[in-house]
Design a protein around this motif. Structure first.
Motif, PDB file in Angstrom:
ATOM      1  N   MET A 130      43.309 -27.219  12.399  1.00 43.10           N
ATOM      2  CA  MET A 130      42.866 -26.855  13.744  1.00 43.10           C
ATOM      3  C   MET A 130      43.410 -27.830  14.798  1.00 43.10           C
ATOM      4  SD  MET A 130      38.987 -26.268  14.591  1.00 43.10           S
ATOM      5  CE  MET A 130      38.543 -25.279  15.903  1.00 43.10           C
ATOM      6  N   GLU A 131      43.844 -27.308  15.908  1.00 46.92           N
ATOM      7  CA  GLU A 131      44.366 -28.169  16.964  1.00 46.92           C
ATOM      8  C   GLU A 131      43.248 -29.043  17.543  1.00 46.92           C
ATOM      9  OE1 GLU A 131      46.996 -27.264  20.760  1.00 46.92           O
ATOM     10  OE2 GLU A 131      47.381 -25.934  19.043  1.00 46.92           O
ATOM     11  N   GLY A 132      43.569 -30.294  17.828  1.00 46.64           N
ATOM     12  CA  GLY A 132      42.592 -31.183  18.452  1.00 46.64           C
ATOM     13  C   GLY A 132      41.681 -31.882  17.459  1.00 46.64           C
ATOM     14  N   VAL A 133      41.906 -31.662  16.145  1.00 50.13           N
ATOM     15  CA  VAL A 133      41.094 -32.354  15.135  1.00 50.13           C
ATOM     16  C   VAL A 133      41.821 -33.642  14.745  1.00 50.13           C
ATOM     17  CG1 VAL A 133      40.355 -32.260  12.716  1.00 50.13           C
ATOM     18  CG2 VAL A 133      39.925 -30.324  14.241  1.00 50.13           C
ATOM     19  N   GLU A 134      41.065 -34.742  14.764  1.00 55.90           N
ATOM     20  CA  GLU A 134      41.689 -36.033  14.431  1.00 55.90           C
ATOM     21  C   GLU A 134      40.860 -36.736  13.362  1.00 55.90           C
ATOM     22  OE1 GLU A 134      42.525 -40.357  16.457  1.00 55.90           O
ATOM     23  OE2 GLU A 134      41.791 -38.747  17.757  1.00 55.90           O
ATOM     24  N   LYS A 135      41.583 -37.237  12.354  1.00 57.10           N
ATOM     25  CA  LYS A 135      40.877 -37.899  11.250  1.00 57.10           C
ATOM     26  C   LYS A 135      40.971 -39.411  11.433  1.00 57.10           C
ATOM     27  CE  LYS A 135      42.231 -38.235   6.556  1.00 57.10           C
ATOM     28  NZ  LYS A 135      42.644 -37.565   5.330  1.00 57.10           N
ATOM     29  N   VAL A 136      39.817 -40.069  11.484  1.00 61.45           N
ATOM     30  CA  VAL A 136      39.817 -41.532  11.592  1.00 61.45           C
ATOM     31  C   VAL A 136      39.218 -42.075  10.294  1.00 61.45           C
ATOM     32  CG1 VAL A 136      38.970 -43.515  12.915  1.00 61.45           C
ATOM     33  CG2 VAL A 136      39.422 -41.336  14.074  1.00 61.45           C
ATOM     34  N   ASN A 137      40.069 -42.762   9.523  1.00 62.98           N
ATOM     35  CA  ASN A 137      39.560 -43.255   8.239  1.00 62.98           C
ATOM     36  C   ASN A 137      38.694 -44.494   8.460  1.00 62.98           C
ATOM     37  OD1 ASN A 137      40.347 -45.241   5.621  1.00 62.98           O
ATOM     38  ND2 ASN A 137      39.668 -43.150   5.194  1.00 62.98           N
ATOM     39  N   ILE A 138      37.481 -44.457   7.905  1.00 63.40           N
ATOM     40  CA  ILE A 138      36.568 -45.595   8.049  1.00 63.40           C
ATOM     41  C   ILE A 138      36.774 -46.550   6.879  1.00 63.40           C
ATOM     42  CG2 ILE A 138      34.126 -46.278   8.253  1.00 63.40           C
ATOM     43  CD1 ILE A 138      34.649 -44.380  10.480  1.00 63.40           C
ATOM     44  N   LYS A 139      36.815 -45.995   5.689  1.00 66.79           N
ATOM     45  CA  LYS A 139      37.103 -46.742   4.456  1.00 66.79           C
ATOM     46  C   LYS A 139      37.466 -45.698   3.405  1.00 66.79           C
ATOM     47  CE  LYS A 139      32.234 -46.976   3.033  1.00 66.79           C
ATOM     48  NZ  LYS A 139      31.105 -47.773   2.635  1.00 66.79           N
ATOM     49  N   PRO A 140      37.926 -46.109   2.202  1.00 70.00           N
ATOM     50  CA  PRO A 140      38.322 -45.084   1.240  1.00 70.00           C
ATOM     51  C   PRO A 140      37.214 -44.042   1.023  1.00 70.00           C
ATOM     52  CG  PRO A 140      38.992 -47.234   0.453  1.00 70.00           C
ATOM     53  CD  PRO A 140      38.181 -47.472   1.698  1.00 70.00           C
ATOM     54  N   GLN A 141      37.607 -42.791   1.107  1.00 64.99           N
ATOM     55  CA  GLN A 141      36.723 -41.636   0.887  1.00 64.99           C
ATOM     56  C   GLN A 141      35.636 -41.453   1.958  1.00 64.99           C
ATOM     57  OE1 GLN A 141      37.491 -43.509  -2.385  1.00 64.99           O
ATOM     58  NE2 GLN A 141      39.244 -42.189  -1.945  1.00 64.99           N
ATOM     59  N   VAL A 142      35.808 -42.103   3.099  1.00 68.09           N
ATOM     60  CA  VAL A 142      34.891 -41.866   4.228  1.00 68.09           C
ATOM     61  C   VAL A 142      35.736 -41.685   5.490  1.00 68.09           C
ATOM     62  CG1 VAL A 142      32.952 -42.725   5.600  1.00 68.09           C
ATOM     63  CG2 VAL A 142      33.105 -43.311   3.168  1.00 68.09           C
ATOM     64  N   LEU A 144      35.816 -40.204   9.610  1.00 65.82           N
ATOM     65  CA  LEU A 144      35.188 -39.641  10.804  1.00 65.82           C
ATOM     66  C   LEU A 144      36.159 -38.571  11.295  1.00 65.82           C
ATOM     67  CD1 LEU A 144      32.772 -40.289  12.866  1.00 65.82           C
ATOM     68  CD2 LEU A 144      34.590 -41.221  14.287  1.00 65.82           C
ATOM     69  N   ILE A 145      35.693 -37.350  11.380  1.00 64.97           N
ATOM     70  CA  ILE A 145      36.583 -36.282  11.838  1.00 64.97           C
ATOM     71  C   ILE A 145      36.204 -35.934  13.271  1.00 64.97           C
ATOM     72  CG2 ILE A 145      37.509 -33.983  11.342  1.00 64.97           C
ATOM     73  CD1 ILE A 145      37.862 -35.780   8.925  1.00 64.97           C
ATOM     74  N   LYS A 146      37.111 -36.298  14.194  1.00 67.78           N
ATOM     75  CA  LYS A 146      36.858 -35.985  15.604  1.00 67.78           C
ATOM     76  C   LYS A 146      37.209 -34.535  15.852  1.00 67.78           C
ATOM     77  CE  LYS A 146      37.430 -40.567  17.522  1.00 67.78           C
ATOM     78  NZ  LYS A 146      38.217 -41.440  18.384  1.00 67.78           N
ATOM     79  N   LEU A 147      36.315 -33.826  16.504  1.00 68.33           N
ATOM     80  CA  LEU A 147      36.483 -32.387  16.727  1.00 68.33           C
ATOM     81  C   LEU A 147      36.956 -32.138  18.157  1.00 68.33           C
ATOM     82  CD1 LEU A 147      33.136 -31.318  15.007  1.00 68.33           C
ATOM     83  CD2 LEU A 147      35.423 -31.297  13.995  1.00 68.33           C
ATOM     84  N   PRO A 148      37.571 -30.978  18.402  1.00 63.06           N
ATOM     85  CA  PRO A 148      38.060 -30.705  19.763  1.00 63.06           C
ATOM     86  C   PRO A 148      36.938 -30.598  20.797  1.00 63.06           C
ATOM     87  CG  PRO A 148      38.594 -28.898  18.248  1.00 63.06           C
ATOM     88  CD  PRO A 148      37.940 -29.941  17.449  1.00 63.06           C
TER      89      PRO A 148
END
Ligand code: NAI
Length: 466
Positions: free
Chosen positions: A349-361, A363-367
């Motif tokens: 999906m456009e505008g979705v950004e994945k910010v890795n906090i630590k392995p297997q966690v 934060l998925i920023k949504l549009p």
């Protein structure tokens, strides 16, 4: 060097943990004791595709002690405990597994575990991926034989395309690998609900290529591992992943089968308000009568704080659901495959950004300026964010696995899906009782006659549901 793992120097740590685990695995210890001299698996070449954890290391060593040769891969990209894999490699047992494989790595590892000069004779499978690879390899070889042309990658599913690519490359090296394997294969024993569904589906279509034992539906497996195992390892995964306070939160659990029941108890035990979604009225009624609210994801999506899928089904939490969730809602899956939550679609999906906090966690920023916290990319949270079930319950599951492997190796079977006899199920339970200080009551002859069961069991009819 017939292994590929993360780090061999972790072997000593792994060995210490394996020794500790063994003390909590009385079923496997009893089987080792009973069969150490008889070696009922002598000569058997076993491929394992099952989470490469400390507990699985004890299973592998039991199979070896009983006479088998073993090659192993994990059945999930995040579930390997690298110290367990190292200890197994150090013992000279071929193992191909590390935590954080890519999907390409994963299928390469499965292929390595299946690659014997002649064999395998037996498969220990969890989720059916090793079985799938043999069947798909066999089908592509047939196609190649019939057309004389290398087959093309034609699967719609991206993961299946990886499998096909690997198998088509393999065809150019050895066009009869899977036909030879199927000739050797005396059977597979399958660990989990989802893998068992795949086996029955194949049997019903008439495409199953070798006999199978459904280990999942031994009572001492699904009514223990799926239930009590998840009751402990779900909370472990969520806690290690997020450190979130569960008490007072609204936790939505999708699916109220054996796994869902364990998850619900787990979250309620920590003080959460648990809401269940179900498609089966019987399971929904069970949940309601246990005192849980039963509602749909659609109705709860803006209200719940934590979402857990436990259905073995696809598209249970969709992208349109995710977009409506509270900011920082936690999203995870404990069912076998990662298609319960539409993670792939979310990433497209456009505008979705994945910010890795630590392995297997992540934060998925949504549009829409909100975000959700996704654990283990929507794969098994208890194995990705924690270390899976405790040893004791895995001893129940794996005792059934060992008995199934012995049964397949010692006796010829028609192609079908079988379960182990109830007598063996009761035996597995029996050897686990002393460790818990449980005293079993002995039937008198009169009582046994009165309820019409043998004094030595089995004590229930096959239709009994526990
Ligand atoms: P089950 O068949 O007992 O329960 C699944 C439940 O989900 C059923 O009651 C079904 O009616 C319900 N369901 C199906 N579609 C649904 C939907 N769209 N919405 C709501 N409910 C739905 O299966 P079980 O044994 O509970 O296993 C569930 C999954 O967990 C399987 O994929 C299994 O392989 C896996 N599993 C995972 C373990 C782990 O350690 N993470 C351990 C054991 C099993």
């Amino acid at each position: 060097m017939d292994y590929k793992i993360a780090d061999l120097s972790l072997a000593e740590w792994g060995r210490k943990e394996i020794d500790l685990a063994e003390a909590e695995m009385p079923g496997l210890v009893a089987l080792k004791e009973r069969y150490r001299h008889r070696k009922p698996l002598a000569g058997a070449k076993i491929t394992g595709s099952l989470h490469m954890t400390i507990q699985t290391a004890v299973l592998i060593e039991t199979l070896v002690e009983l006479g088998a040769q073993v090659r192993w891969a994990s059945c999930n990209i995040f579930s390997t405990q690298d110290n367990a894999a190292a200890a197994i490699a150090k013992r000279g047992i071929p193992v191909f597994a590390w935590k954080g494989e890519t999907l390409n790595d994963y299928w390469w590892c499965t292929l390595q575990a299946l690659s014997w000069e002649e064999g395998p004779d037996l498969i220990v499978d969890d989720g059916g991926d090793a079985t799938l690879m043999v069947h798909e390899g066999y089908r592509l070889e047939e196609q190649y034989k019939q057309t004389g042309k290398l087959p093309e990658v034609d699967a719609e599913n991206a993961e299946m395309r990886i499998v096909q690519e690997l198998l088509i490359n393999q065809l150019t090296i050895d066009p009869y690998k899977w036909h030879r394997a199927v000739k050797c294969l005396r059977g597979v024993s399958e660990e989990t609900t989802t893998g068992v569904h795949r086996l029955y589906q194949k049997r019903d279509e008439g495409t199953l290529l070798f006999p199978a034992i459904n280990v999942n539906d031994s009572v001492t497996k699904s009514k223990f591992d799926n239930l009590y195992g998840c009751r402990e390892s779900l909370a472990d995964g969520i806690k290690r992943g997020t450190d979130i306070m569960v008490a007072g939160k609204i936790v939505m659990i999708c699916g109220y089968g054996d796994v869902g029941k364990g998850c619900a108890q787990s979250m309620r035990g920590l003080g959460a308000r648990v809401v269940i979604s179900e498609i089966d009225p019987i399971c929904a009624l069970q949940a309601a009568m246990e005192g849980y609210e039963v509602n749909t994801v659609d109705n709860m999506v803006e209200i719940a704080d934590i979402f857990i899928t436990a259905t073995g089904n696809c598209d249970v939490i969709r992208v349109d659901h995710i977009l409506k969730m509270k900011n920082n809602a936690i999203l995870c899956n404990i069912g076998h495959f990662d298609n319960e939550i539409q993670v792939n679609k979310l990433y497209e999906m456009e505008g979705v950004e994945k910010v890795n906090i630590k392995p297997q966690v992540d934060l998925i920023k949504l549009p829409n300026d909100k975000a959700i916290i996704l654990l283990s990319e929507g794969r098994l949270v208890n194995l990705g964010n924690a270390t899976g079930h405790p040893s004791f319950v895995m001893s129940c599951s794996f005792s059934n696995q060992v008995l199934a492997q012995i049964e397949l190796w010692q006796n010829e079977h028609e192609i079908n899906v079988y379960t182990l006899p109830k007598k063996l199920d009761e035996e597995v339970a029996r050897v686990h009782l002393p460790k818990l200080g449980a005293q079993l009551t002995q039937l008198s002859k009169k009582q046994a006659e009165y309820i019409n069961v043998p004094i030595e069991g089995p004590y229930k009819q096959d239709y009994y549901r526990y």
